[in-house]
Write a protein that holds these residues in place. Structure first.
Motif, PDB file in Angstrom:
ATOM      1  N   ASP A 186      -1.034   5.906  54.683  1.00 42.94           N
ATOM      2  CA  ASP A 186      -0.259   5.489  55.854  1.00 42.94           C
ATOM      3  C   ASP A 186      -1.252   5.074  56.934  1.00 42.94           C
ATOM      4  N   ILE A 187      -1.026   3.916  57.530  1.00 41.19           N
ATOM      5  CA  ILE A 187      -1.982   3.415  58.518  1.00 41.19           C
ATOM      6  C   ILE A 187      -1.259   2.946  59.775  1.00 41.19           C
ATOM      7  N   GLY A 189       1.855   0.641  58.832  1.00 36.72           N
ATOM      8  CA  GLY A 189       1.981   0.096  57.496  1.00 36.72           C
ATOM      9  C   GLY A 189       1.665   1.126  56.439  1.00 36.72           C
ATOM     10  N   HIS A 190       1.834   0.723  55.196  1.00 41.80           N
ATOM     11  CA  HIS A 190       1.570   1.599  54.055  1.00 41.80           C
ATOM     12  C   HIS A 190       0.795   0.804  53.020  1.00 41.80           C
ATOM     13  N   LEU A 191      -0.289   1.389  52.492  1.00 43.80           N
ATOM     14  CA  LEU A 191      -1.158   0.722  51.534  1.00 43.80           C
ATOM     15  C   LEU A 191      -1.179   1.452  50.201  1.00 43.80           C
ATOM     16  N   ALA A 242      -6.415  -3.048  47.963  1.00 44.56           N
ATOM     17  CA  ALA A 242      -5.107  -2.513  48.332  1.00 44.56           C
ATOM     18  C   ALA A 242      -4.129  -3.642  48.602  1.00 44.56           C
ATOM     19  N   ARG A 243      -2.872  -3.306  48.477  1.00 43.44           N
ATOM     20  CA  ARG A 243      -1.792  -4.200  48.883  1.00 43.44           C
ATOM     21  C   ARG A 243      -0.881  -3.439  49.827  1.00 43.44           C
ATOM     22  N   GLY A 244      -0.346  -4.186  50.803  1.00 42.33           N
ATOM     23  CA  GLY A 244       0.505  -3.555  51.800  1.00 42.33           C
ATOM     24  C   GLY A 244       1.718  -4.396  52.135  1.00 42.33           C
ATOM     25  N   ASP A 245       2.349  -4.039  53.246  1.00 47.73           N
ATOM     26  CA  ASP A 245       3.545  -4.754  53.682  1.00 47.73           C
ATOM     27  C   ASP A 245       3.199  -6.178  54.109  1.00 47.73           C
TER      28      ASP A 245
END
Length: 369
Positions: free
Chosen positions: A276-277, A284-286, A303-306
């Motif tokens: 969680d960032i 966002g979330h990674l 990583a991939r995120g929103d």
């Protein structure tokens, strides 16, 4: 120096230490450009009543230079030969160890030492041009002067464009349309499995296209932005890397990291975790995948995120006197144009500040434990 594609940061440290302390990169570049321009002015200063068709010598000569550059680069720069062993050592041995696909930019002016040809080479290169000019001048002075001057222009264009191909991605010149495409082709050339067979052209890809050695791949999304920060830490490299490569520690030293969902300790290649960032002003979330772990040297994860966010994070440690130098490289980008625009206008500078703050925080945390 031996070819080393696995730890470019360590090679860079050793190479820089071997550069003579009196080496001046600005003088190096200035001499090459000044000598080349003086030669062009000297040659073209003799032109008289040039016919329109004679000007065609300029593009024809530049194409000829490109052919010569291609042949020298491919046959001497990437093949061991008795005649070209010094160039092979400098090019494949030094240049391709200093710059690898994942680490293309120069980081300081003294790095020009491994990009530019030696300053004396343009003098040596110009001598046969003077002879050719002298031999052709009685036949057609204009053609002789145009040929000699254009060959010098080709040399200078090589040096300038090659230097641009190793500028940081955020440099304004790196974003120019032609330079951006050539930077991509040159980065692919620096990929280990491609460097001996693809993309030998530096100024343009014409010869690669003609000879069937042109290779193109679009940039990965994460290559849109690159931020690199480094800091010296009075701790052994193994200890620093063991701490930084344990994502469970990130919330203790990185202001953007809020919570880690994964196991404790150093994570190895093939392992996964989530985070969680709150970075660049938004939450966002990674979802992370660890790609590489070399104890005490290198750790890398993607990583991939929103909103189509893609990231590549690399940690590297290089031993220095009294401790180590820790290098954090963050590459990221967005799949969609709205978020790309938001990044340029609002997020990028904040992410840069957060990354800078994290380096000092990492050193402080390691000093306390």
């Amino acid at each position: 120096m031996a070819y080393n594609n696995h730890n470019a940061q360590a090679f860079r440290s050793d190479y820089r230490a071997a550069i003579h302390p009196l080496y001046n990169p600005w003088l190096h570049a200035a001499f090459v450009l000044a000598y080349g321009l003086a030669g062009v002015i000297l040659a073209w200063g003799t032109l008289e009543a040039v016919a329109p068709w004679q000007w065609l010598v300029v593009p024809a000569t530049l194409v000829f230079f490109s052919w010569g550059e291609y042949q020298v680069h491919k046959r001497l720069g990437h093949n061991r030969t008795r005649f070209g062993r010094l160039f092979y050592k400098r090019h494949t041995g030094d240049h391709h160890s200093f710059f690898v696909e994942s680490l293309m930019p120069c980081e300081r002016p003294r790095d020009w030492r491994v990009i530019l040809f030696p300053a004396w080479l343009i003098v040596l290169y110009s001598l046969p041009l003077l002879v050719i000019w002298w031999l052709l001048a009685p036949v057609d002075g204009n053609l002789a002067a145009l040929f000699a001057g254009s060959m010098l222009l080709g040399y200078m264009s090589y040096e300038v464009v090659h230097a641009c191909e190793h500028l940081p991605a955020e440099h304004p010149l790196s974003r120019l349309p032609w330079i951006r495409q050539m930077r991509r082709l040159h980065a692919l050339h620096h990929r280990r499995e491609l460097m001996h067979s693809r993309n030998f052209g530096i100024v343009h890809p014409l010869m690669d296209w003609l000879y069937g050695t042109l290779h193109w791949e679009p940039e990965a999304i994460h290559e849109q932005n690159r931020q690199q920060h480094r800091i010296r830490i009075a701790q052994p490299a193994e200890r620093v890397m063991d701490y930084a490569a344990a994502p469970s520690h990130w919330p203790q030293w990185h202001p953007s990291s809020l919570r880690i969902h994964g196991r404790e300790g150093v994570l190895h290649a093939g392992e996964r975790f989530e985070e969680d960032i709150h970075a660049g002003g938004r939450a966002g979330h990674l979802c992370w995948d660890v790609l590489d772990h070399q104890p005490g040297k290198r750790w890398q994860a993607c990583a991939r995120g929103d909103h189509g966010l893609h990231l590549l994070l690399t940690y590297e440690c290089v031993d220095v006197e009294g401790g180590c130098e820790f290098v954090r490289t963050l590459e990221y980008g967005f799949a969609g144009w709205p978020m790309r625009l938001a990044n340029v206008l609002l997020m990028r500078r904040r992410i840069e500040r957060e990354s800078q703050a994290s380096m000092q925080a990492l050193r402080d945390v390691l000093a306390r434990i």
